[in-house]
Design a protein around this motif. Structure first.
Motif, PDB file in Angstrom:
ATOM      1  N   PRO A   1      30.259  -1.494  52.221  1.00  0.00           N
ATOM      2  CA  PRO A   1      29.511  -2.373  53.120  1.00  0.00           C
ATOM      3  C   PRO A   1      29.699  -2.042  54.599  1.00  0.00           C
ATOM      4  O   PRO A   1      28.926  -2.496  55.444  1.00  0.00           O
ATOM      5  CB  PRO A   1      30.056  -3.763  52.794  1.00  0.00           C
ATOM      6  CG  PRO A   1      31.413  -3.520  52.247  1.00  0.00           C
ATOM      7  CD  PRO A   1      31.319  -2.224  51.496  1.00  0.00           C
ATOM      8  N   ALA A   2      30.726  -1.261  54.940  1.00  0.00           N
ATOM      9  CA  ALA A   2      30.986  -0.912  56.337  1.00  0.00           C
ATOM     10  C   ALA A   2      29.931   0.058  56.856  1.00  0.00           C
ATOM     11  O   ALA A   2      29.326   0.823  56.103  1.00  0.00           O
ATOM     12  CB  ALA A   2      32.369  -0.300  56.479  1.00  0.00           C
ATOM     13  N   ARG A   3      29.701   0.025  58.185  1.00  0.00           N
ATOM     14  CA  ARG A   3      28.721   0.897  58.831  1.00  0.00           C
ATOM     15  C   ARG A   3      29.348   1.539  60.062  1.00  0.00           C
ATOM     16  O   ARG A   3      30.100   0.885  60.810  1.00  0.00           O
ATOM     17  CB  ARG A   3      27.479   0.097  59.252  1.00  0.00           C
ATOM     18  CG  ARG A   3      26.756  -0.594  58.103  1.00  0.00           C
ATOM     19  CD  ARG A   3      26.070   0.406  57.184  1.00  0.00           C
ATOM     20  NE  ARG A   3      25.320  -0.247  56.136  1.00  0.00           N
ATOM     21  CZ  ARG A   3      25.761  -0.466  54.912  1.00  0.00           C
ATOM     22  NH1 ARG A   3      27.006  -0.093  54.595  1.00  0.00           N
ATOM     23  NH2 ARG A   3      25.004  -1.040  54.007  1.00  0.00           N
ATOM     24  N   LEU A   4      28.996   2.796  60.283  1.00  0.00           N
ATOM     25  CA  LEU A   4      29.449   3.541  61.453  1.00  0.00           C
ATOM     26  C   LEU A   4      28.212   4.036  62.183  1.00  0.00           C
ATOM     27  O   LEU A   4      27.392   4.759  61.607  1.00  0.00           O
ATOM     28  CB  LEU A   4      30.329   4.724  61.040  1.00  0.00           C
ATOM     29  CG  LEU A   4      30.830   5.628  62.168  1.00  0.00           C
ATOM     30  CD1 LEU A   4      31.791   4.863  63.087  1.00  0.00           C
ATOM     31  CD2 LEU A   4      31.507   6.871  61.601  1.00  0.00           C
ATOM     32  N   VAL A   5      28.057   3.641  63.442  1.00  0.00           N
ATOM     33  CA  VAL A   5      26.871   4.013  64.219  1.00  0.00           C
ATOM     34  C   VAL A   5      27.278   5.047  65.256  1.00  0.00           C
ATOM     35  O   VAL A   5      28.110   4.790  66.136  1.00  0.00           O
ATOM     36  CB  VAL A   5      26.249   2.782  64.910  1.00  0.00           C
ATOM     37  CG1 VAL A   5      24.985   3.184  65.672  1.00  0.00           C
ATOM     38  CG2 VAL A   5      25.922   1.694  63.881  1.00  0.00           C
ATOM     39  N   ILE A   6      26.646   6.233  65.143  1.00  0.00           N
ATOM     40  CA  ILE A   6      26.976   7.366  66.019  1.00  0.00           C
ATOM     41  C   ILE A   6      25.789   7.632  66.933  1.00  0.00           C
ATOM     42  O   ILE A   6      24.633   7.643  66.493  1.00  0.00           O
ATOM     43  CB  ILE A   6      27.288   8.620  65.181  1.00  0.00           C
ATOM     44  CG1 ILE A   6      28.513   8.361  64.289  1.00  0.00           C
ATOM     45  CG2 ILE A   6      27.519   9.837  66.062  1.00  0.00           C
ATOM     46  CD1 ILE A   6      28.758   9.456  63.282  1.00  0.00           C
ATOM     47  N   HIS A   7      26.088   7.878  68.216  1.00  0.00           N
ATOM     48  CA  HIS A   7      25.038   8.184  69.199  1.00  0.00           C
ATOM     49  C   HIS A   7      25.172   9.595  69.772  1.00  0.00           C
ATOM     50  O   HIS A   7      24.279  10.040  70.491  1.00  0.00           O
ATOM     51  CB  HIS A   7      25.080   7.166  70.351  1.00  0.00           C
ATOM     52  CG  HIS A   7      24.753   5.763  69.928  1.00  0.00           C
ATOM     53  ND1 HIS A   7      23.470   5.307  69.774  1.00  0.00           N
ATOM     54  CD2 HIS A   7      25.554   4.714  69.598  1.00  0.00           C
ATOM     55  CE1 HIS A   7      23.485   4.039  69.392  1.00  0.00           C
ATOM     56  NE2 HIS A   7      24.752   3.657  69.270  1.00  0.00           N
ATOM     57  N   ASP A   8      26.237  10.277  69.492  1.00  0.00           N
ATOM     58  CA  ASP A   8      26.481  11.601  70.067  1.00  0.00           C
ATOM     59  C   ASP A   8      25.534  12.630  69.451  1.00  0.00           C
ATOM     60  O   ASP A   8      25.585  12.878  68.230  1.00  0.00           O
ATOM     61  CB  ASP A   8      27.932  12.017  69.815  1.00  0.00           C
ATOM     62  CG  ASP A   8      28.224  13.390  70.388  1.00  0.00           C
ATOM     63  OD1 ASP A   8      28.127  13.547  71.617  1.00  0.00           O
ATOM     64  OD2 ASP A   8      28.520  14.303  69.598  1.00  0.00           O
ATOM     65  N   PRO A   9      24.644  13.244  70.247  1.00  0.00           N
ATOM     66  CA  PRO A   9      23.650  14.181  69.701  1.00  0.00           C
ATOM     67  C   PRO A   9      24.285  15.369  68.990  1.00  0.00           C
ATOM     68  O   PRO A   9      23.773  15.843  67.977  1.00  0.00           O
ATOM     69  CB  PRO A   9      22.857  14.633  70.938  1.00  0.00           C
ATOM     70  CG  PRO A   9      23.091  13.566  71.949  1.00  0.00           C
ATOM     71  CD  PRO A   9      24.463  13.053  71.699  1.00  0.00           C
ATOM     72  N   GLU A  10      25.412  15.875  69.521  1.00  0.00           N
ATOM     73  CA  GLU A  10      26.045  17.049  68.924  1.00  0.00           C
ATOM     74  C   GLU A  10      26.581  16.727  67.533  1.00  0.00           C
ATOM     75  O   GLU A  10      26.381  17.495  66.581  1.00  0.00           O
ATOM     76  CB  GLU A  10      27.186  17.537  69.819  1.00  0.00           C
ATOM     77  CG  GLU A  10      27.847  18.808  69.306  1.00  0.00           C
ATOM     78  CD  GLU A  10      29.002  19.243  70.182  1.00  0.00           C
ATOM     79  OE1 GLU A  10      29.697  20.197  69.797  1.00  0.00           O
ATOM     80  OE2 GLU A  10      29.208  18.640  71.245  1.00  0.00           O
ATOM     81  N   LEU A  11      27.242  15.588  67.401  1.00  0.00           N
ATOM     82  CA  LEU A  11      27.772  15.204  66.095  1.00  0.00           C
ATOM     83  C   LEU A  11      26.640  14.893  65.110  1.00  0.00           C
ATOM     84  O   LEU A  11      26.718  15.266  63.932  1.00  0.00           O
ATOM     85  CB  LEU A  11      28.694  13.990  66.253  1.00  0.00           C
ATOM     86  CG  LEU A  11      29.344  13.457  64.966  1.00  0.00           C
ATOM     87  CD1 LEU A  11      30.096  14.569  64.241  1.00  0.00           C
ATOM     88  CD2 LEU A  11      30.259  12.279  65.273  1.00  0.00           C
ATOM     89  N   ILE A  12      25.585  14.228  65.602  1.00  0.00           N
ATOM     90  CA  ILE A  12      24.438  13.934  64.737  1.00  0.00           C
ATOM     91  C   ILE A  12      23.817  15.225  64.216  1.00  0.00           C
ATOM     92  O   ILE A  12      23.548  15.373  63.016  1.00  0.00           O
ATOM     93  CB  ILE A  12      23.391  13.093  65.500  1.00  0.00           C
ATOM     94  CG1 ILE A  12      23.935  11.689  65.782  1.00  0.00           C
ATOM     95  CG2 ILE A  12      22.087  12.998  64.700  1.00  0.00           C
ATOM     96  CD1 ILE A  12      23.030  10.835  66.646  1.00  0.00           C
TER      97      ILE A  12
END
Length: 375
Positions: free
Chosen positions: A77-88
């Motif tokens: 149920p946990a969520r991790l929101v990533i905004h870093d373009p390089e990691l994405i």
């Protein structure tokens, strides 16, 4: 990525948001998630990572992870929101199964079983329950409610046939209307009717006529164009009046309306377009039972006899349609709704042979005006 990049973490149990930093583990097999508000750093194996496509785009990636749960989709149920373009970009490039859908073993057969059950339930409603309900409602619905329902159906039919607004297809040539009303009066004067009949002609080339609940009867212009005499039209009109009086039209339309409502819910059409199409198609292609058709024929012949109208026109009209069957793509209507049989035509011919003292239902001038009612 080794120093960690800012991200937001939601544990799925509370509404709180945790500001965290995400980095690739030393063995490059997992994401390390650390933050001051987390009790301890988390390790999410790369093989378990799954992205939520409905909350992910070029500037944001929402991750969860595959894990065994009791839900149909086995996910944390946990969520991790990533905004870093390089990691994405790196995750998109190296994790081909990122957007994979996970299901428990045996879920697909279970879903197939549920789908089959749902289809069976819908079919049961359409072909068993709704017809039974329609028959019951047709017997108990008050006439004033039936009239209002029929008027609504007639408006929907006009829309189905291409009318842009209410009344757009109604033919209102005064001389033609007078001739039509004379025909109706002649047919109904000798019989006490259960309904006050509302008779209209729609400007449409289809060779058809239909009865709607509550005394609503519509003739389409195409039928007037094909008829060679006023007596042919009178026979068809008398037959439709029979369906009205016997409430066949009410039963059929209630069934169509119920089917339309059920299917629009299943299909998710809340604009009403599908309902209009379903009801319209059903009314135009109504298939009454053999018993209902035979009863309507007897009613029509008796009505013609009582009005001193030659019944041979009724038989002649069906014979003409039978000849045209298969020759014209523009002739769907009356043949499909009222299948022509030699027995039916012969019965009308035999009935006409025993008549005497008949007289024309319209004068030649009135018949000409009726055929031009849409001009």
């Amino acid at each position: 990525m080794t120093d960690g990049t800012p991200a937001q973490f939601f544990d799925g149990l509370t509404a709180g948001r945790h500001e965290v930093r995400v980095a690739l583990s030393d063995d490059r097999q997992a994401l390390q998630i650390a933050g001051d508000s987390l009790p301890e750093p988390l390790r999410w194996p790369l093989a378990d990572l799954r992205a939520l496509s409905d909350t992910s785009d070029a500037s944001r990636l929402t991750l969860t992870r595959h894990m065994h749960t009791d839900d149909e989709a086995p996910r944390d149920p946990a969520r991790l929101v990533i905004h870093d373009p390089e990691l994405i970009a790196w995750l998109h490039r190296t994790r081909p199964g990122l957007f994979r859908r996970d299901l428990h073993k045996g879920t697909l057969p279970k879903l197939a079983k549920w789908a089959a059950g749902s289809v069976a339930a819908v079919l049961l409603m359409l072909f068993v329950i709704l017809p039974a309900m329609a028959d019951t409602l047709a017997r108990i619905i008050p006439i004033e409610r039936e009239v209002a329902f029929g008027q609504s159906v007639t408006r929907q039919m006009e829309r189905f046939l291409g009318g842009k607004r209410v009344g757009a297809l109604v033919c209102d040539n005064p001389e033609g209307k007078a001739a039509l009303n004379k025909m109706l009066t002649r047919l109904t004067d000798s019989r006490e009717m259960n309904y006050e009949i509302s008779l209209q002609v729609f400007d449409h080339r289809m060779v058809n006529a239909f009865a709607a609940p509550g005394g609503q009867v519509v003739i389409l212009r195409g039928l007037l164009d094909k008829a060679r005499s006023a007596e042919e039209v009178a026979g068809v009109l008398a037959h439709e009046l029979a369906h009205v009086e016997n409430r066949d039209a009410t039963r059929n339309t209630l069934r169509a309306a119920g089917s339309a409502g059920l299917l629009t819910m299943v299909l998710g059409d809340f604009t009403g377009g599908a309902a209009v199409a379903i009801i319209g198609e059903q009314v135009l292609s109504a298939s009454y039972t053999r018993e209902a058709e035979a009863t309507a024929d007897e009613f029509a012949l008796t009505m013609l006899e009582n009005a001193n109208v030659d019944a041979s026109g009724f038989a002649r009209f069906f014979e003409e349609l039978e000849k045209m069957e298969g020759k014209s793509a523009g002739l769907p209507g009356y043949l499909s709704t009222h299948p022509v049989t030699r027995e039916r035509a012969a019965r009308a011919e035999a009935f006409a042979a025993g008549q005497s003292g008949t007289r024309p239902i319209l004068t030649p001038e009135e018949w000409k005006a009726l055929k031009a009612i849409c001009d």
